[in-house]
Motif scaffolding. Sequence first.
Motif, PDB file in Angstrom:
ATOM      1  N   ALA A  14      52.374 -39.458 -34.952  1.00 50.52           N
ATOM      2  CA  ALA A  14      52.569 -40.189 -33.684  1.00 50.52           C
ATOM      3  C   ALA A  14      52.429 -41.695 -33.878  1.00 50.52           C
ATOM      4  O   ALA A  14      53.208 -42.470 -33.327  1.00 50.52           O
ATOM      5  N   ARG A  15      51.445 -42.104 -34.689  1.00 53.04           N
ATOM      6  CA  ARG A  15      51.284 -43.545 -34.960  1.00 53.04           C
ATOM      7  C   ARG A  15      52.535 -44.115 -35.611  1.00 53.04           C
ATOM      8  O   ARG A  15      53.010 -45.186 -35.236  1.00 53.04           O
ATOM      9  N   ASP A  16      53.056 -43.401 -36.592  1.00 53.01           N
ATOM     10  CA  ASP A  16      54.271 -43.879 -37.276  1.00 53.01           C
ATOM     11  C   ASP A  16      55.455 -43.939 -36.314  1.00 53.01           C
ATOM     12  O   ASP A  16      56.237 -44.889 -36.343  1.00 53.01           O
ATOM     13  N   LEU A  17      55.589 -42.924 -35.467  1.00 54.75           N
ATOM     14  CA  LEU A  17      56.681 -42.930 -34.492  1.00 54.75           C
ATOM     15  C   LEU A  17      56.524 -44.048 -33.474  1.00 54.75           C
ATOM     16  O   LEU A  17      57.503 -44.681 -33.089  1.00 54.75           O
ATOM     17  N   GLU A  18      55.305 -44.303 -33.041  1.00 47.91           N
ATOM     18  CA  GLU A  18      55.057 -45.401 -32.091  1.00 47.91           C
ATOM     19  C   GLU A  18      55.373 -46.742 -32.743  1.00 47.91           C
ATOM     20  O   GLU A  18      55.896 -47.631 -32.090  1.00 47.91           O
ATOM     21  N   GLY A  19      55.100 -46.851 -34.030  1.00 53.88           N
ATOM     22  CA  GLY A  19      55.404 -48.100 -34.748  1.00 53.88           C
ATOM     23  C   GLY A  19      56.897 -48.365 -34.777  1.00 53.88           C
ATOM     24  O   GLY A  19      57.346 -49.515 -34.729  1.00 53.88           O
ATOM     25  N   ASP A  20      57.707 -47.293 -34.842  1.00 57.53           N
ATOM     26  CA  ASP A  20      59.166 -47.449 -34.835  1.00 57.53           C
ATOM     27  C   ASP A  20      59.715 -47.765 -33.449  1.00 57.53           C
ATOM     28  O   ASP A  20      60.800 -48.289 -33.316  1.00 57.53           O
ATOM     29  N   ALA A  21      58.956 -47.396 -32.410  1.00 63.57           N
ATOM     30  CA  ALA A  21      59.431 -47.617 -31.035  1.00 63.57           C
ATOM     31  C   ALA A  21      59.379 -49.093 -30.710  1.00 63.57           C
ATOM     32  O   ALA A  21      60.093 -49.655 -29.983  1.00 63.57           O
TER      33      ALA A  21
END
Length: 193
Positions: free
Chosen positions: A186-193
């Motif tokens: 989730a952290r990695d996905l939020e970083g891409d958002a």
Amino acid sequence: MGHREQLMTAAKRCLEERGYARTTSRDIAAAAGAPLGTINYHYGSKEALLNQALLESLRQWGDRALDSSDEPDATTTPGERIVAMWARMIDSQLTERQLMVASVEAMAQAERSPEIRRQLADALEWSRSSLAADLHGLDDIEPSEETRAVGSVHSALVAGLTQQWLVDPERAPSAREVAIGLRAIARDLEGDA
């Protein structure tokens, strides 16, 4: 109890004792104490009976995994509820191993049976909505794209964890490890958002 109910009970028992692929019509009829022809009369075929028995057993298993009555109180956070559900689901991999094996066997049968495929696909769709509603409070009556996506991720985790626990229970992840992994993703996905 009539033949129909006896056959269902016997089919569930045969799934646990013999598995999906090795259960014969004769096994079910003998366990039910019913004439062999009653399977076709009440269910149309052995496969239809086994599918229904498996799906009922899997729904009951899912209800137990989602049952939050053992959680301390209503102040439990969503994250704590999710980890508790994953812990119950993982614990059930040990106590209900034969049911998990039967479900994997049924999935393999779906490749060659459109009826099994349809029944399993309908059950998966139902479980997606149920998981999203029960764990996240998302609407399961008019599911949104988010509801379906959240339920699909949980469903994929259930399938993947089941395979890991069946093949390598000593190294399969715990509920805590699943939560750690999901938080990192989730952290990695939020970083891409």
